[in-house]
Design a protein around this motif. Structure first.
Motif, PDB file in Angstrom:
ATOM      1  N   ARG A   1       0.831  -1.207   0.000  1.00 29.24           N
ATOM      2  CA  ARG A   1       0.000   0.000   0.000  1.00 29.24           C
ATOM      3  C   ARG A   1       0.864   1.255   0.000  1.00 29.24           C
ATOM      4  O   ARG A   1       0.522   2.252  -0.638  1.00 29.24           O
TER       5      ARG A   1
ATOM      6  N   PRO B   1      -2.441  -4.547  -4.815  1.00 30.89           N
ATOM      7  CA  PRO B   1      -2.485  -5.991  -5.084  1.00 30.89           C
ATOM      8  C   PRO B   1      -1.402  -6.484  -6.049  1.00 30.89           C
ATOM      9  O   PRO B   1      -1.092  -7.672  -6.072  1.00 30.89           O
TER      10      PRO B   1
ATOM     11  N   ARG C   1       3.280  -7.519  -4.561  1.00 31.83           N
ATOM     12  CA  ARG C   1       4.067  -8.723  -4.266  1.00 31.83           C
ATOM     13  C   ARG C   1       4.531  -9.428  -5.535  1.00 31.83           C
ATOM     14  O   ARG C   1       5.607 -10.026  -5.557  1.00 31.83           O
TER      15      ARG C   1
END
Length: 314
Positions: free
Chosen positions: A178, A186, A189
């Motif tokens: 974030r 999202p 990663r």
């Protein structure tokens, strides 16, 4: 003693830190052997570490870029390498070797907090643990070698800051998506996974830094020729959250002194705050749109006051 297949009987009595230092000393004047040593650290003490091996991809990408620039050349080479880059690379290799030696049964307390984080990665090889260990070694070396950084040419000092903010940002993609990407969290990663090819974009830096060392042009000339995508990343995505990124990284790595390397959102590692204009984002709708799209939430806590004090000299 070979790192990939050491003698188990001989391995146990030796102090891990001393053995690691000897390994690095043995390759110090050979850039190719430095890379080979780094590769072996990801194979574990007995030469087989299938869960750890994929993480060498990002580490090797970063180091091959250093080798290509010539910054790891020995002092007697023509041209010689960079004392700063060689010292930072020494630290990364030494911490990794020490962790592998400890995993193989060598004795002694960890020589630094960064080695403890490498121990954590050895025990649980995850993307977040890899970044914590890798970046703890890098940040420790940055802090320890500020005197060498100050002797680098002015353009190189600019690039030292670019390297640092890139490696910190890659870590945040995985551990604080974030903060790194805002509404696009999202994707963090996936984009930051050191086992995948995208991380090489952040860590190889071949599109932003000069091909050879030492740099011979002025900073403005390099900025004018920077790859467009890299420039958008640095100024449209990373720069607006730079202060928060350094503060988060200082907490994540338990290195509050890292906050001394940024001031009011401007990198100041071996760089004068008065020359902060080089960090100003370029005008145009695309950088502004990226900044809005990836805007992060404010961090909930700042660095400890002792870690946020401004450096004594600017």
């Amino acid at each position: 003693m070979r790192l990939d297949r050491p003698d188990r009987t001989a391995l146990r009595p030796a102090p891990a830190a001393e053995w690691a230092a000897a390994q690095v000393a043995g390759v110090r004047d050979s850039p190719a052997q430095r890379i080979a040593l780094l590769d072996r650290t990801y194979r574990g003490p007995w030469g087989r570490a299938p869960r750890h091996l994929p993480y060498r991809r990002a580490a090797l990408s970063f180091m091959r870029w250093q080798l290509g620039r010539g910054v790891l050349n020995p002092p007697a080479a023509r041209p010689p390498g960079s004392p700063w880059w060689r010292a930072v690379n020494d630290r990364l290799l030494r911490d990794g070797c020490e962790a592998v030696a400890r995993a193989g049964g060598m004795t002694g307390k960890p020589s630094s907090p960064a080695v403890r984080l490498w121990d954590g990665f050895v025990a649980a090889p995850t993307a977040r643990n890899w970044y914590r260990a890798h970046n703890a070694s890098i940040v420790s070396a940055y802090l320890a070698h500020r005197d060498l950084a100050a002797r680098e040419p002015l353009p190189e000092r600019f690039f030292l800051n670019v390297v640092l903010l890139r490696v910190l940002y890659a870590h945040a993609l995985v551990a604080a998506p974030r903060l790194a990407l805002g509404r696009l969290a999202p994707l963090g990663r996936l984009l930051g996974d050191p086992r995948l090819g995208m991380t090489g974009f952040y860590l190889s830096l071949g599109r932003v830094l000069p091909d050879r060392y030492p740099p011979r042009a002025e900073v403005r000339a390099y900025l004018a020729h920077e790859h467009r995508l890299g420039r958008l990343l640095d100024y449209g995505v990373i720069q607006p959250r730079l202060q928060s990124l350094y503060e988060w990284s200082a907490r994540e790595l338990t290195q509050p002194e890292l906050c001394e390397l940024v001031r009011d959102g401007n990198p100041v590692y071996a760089w004068a705050y008065a020359d902060r204009h080089v960090w100003a984002p370029p005008a145009g709708p695309l950088p502004r749109a990226l900044a809005w799209l990836t805007a992060s939430r404010p961090v909930s806590a700042r660095c400890p006051p002792a870690g946020c004090r401004p450096p004594s000299a600017r």
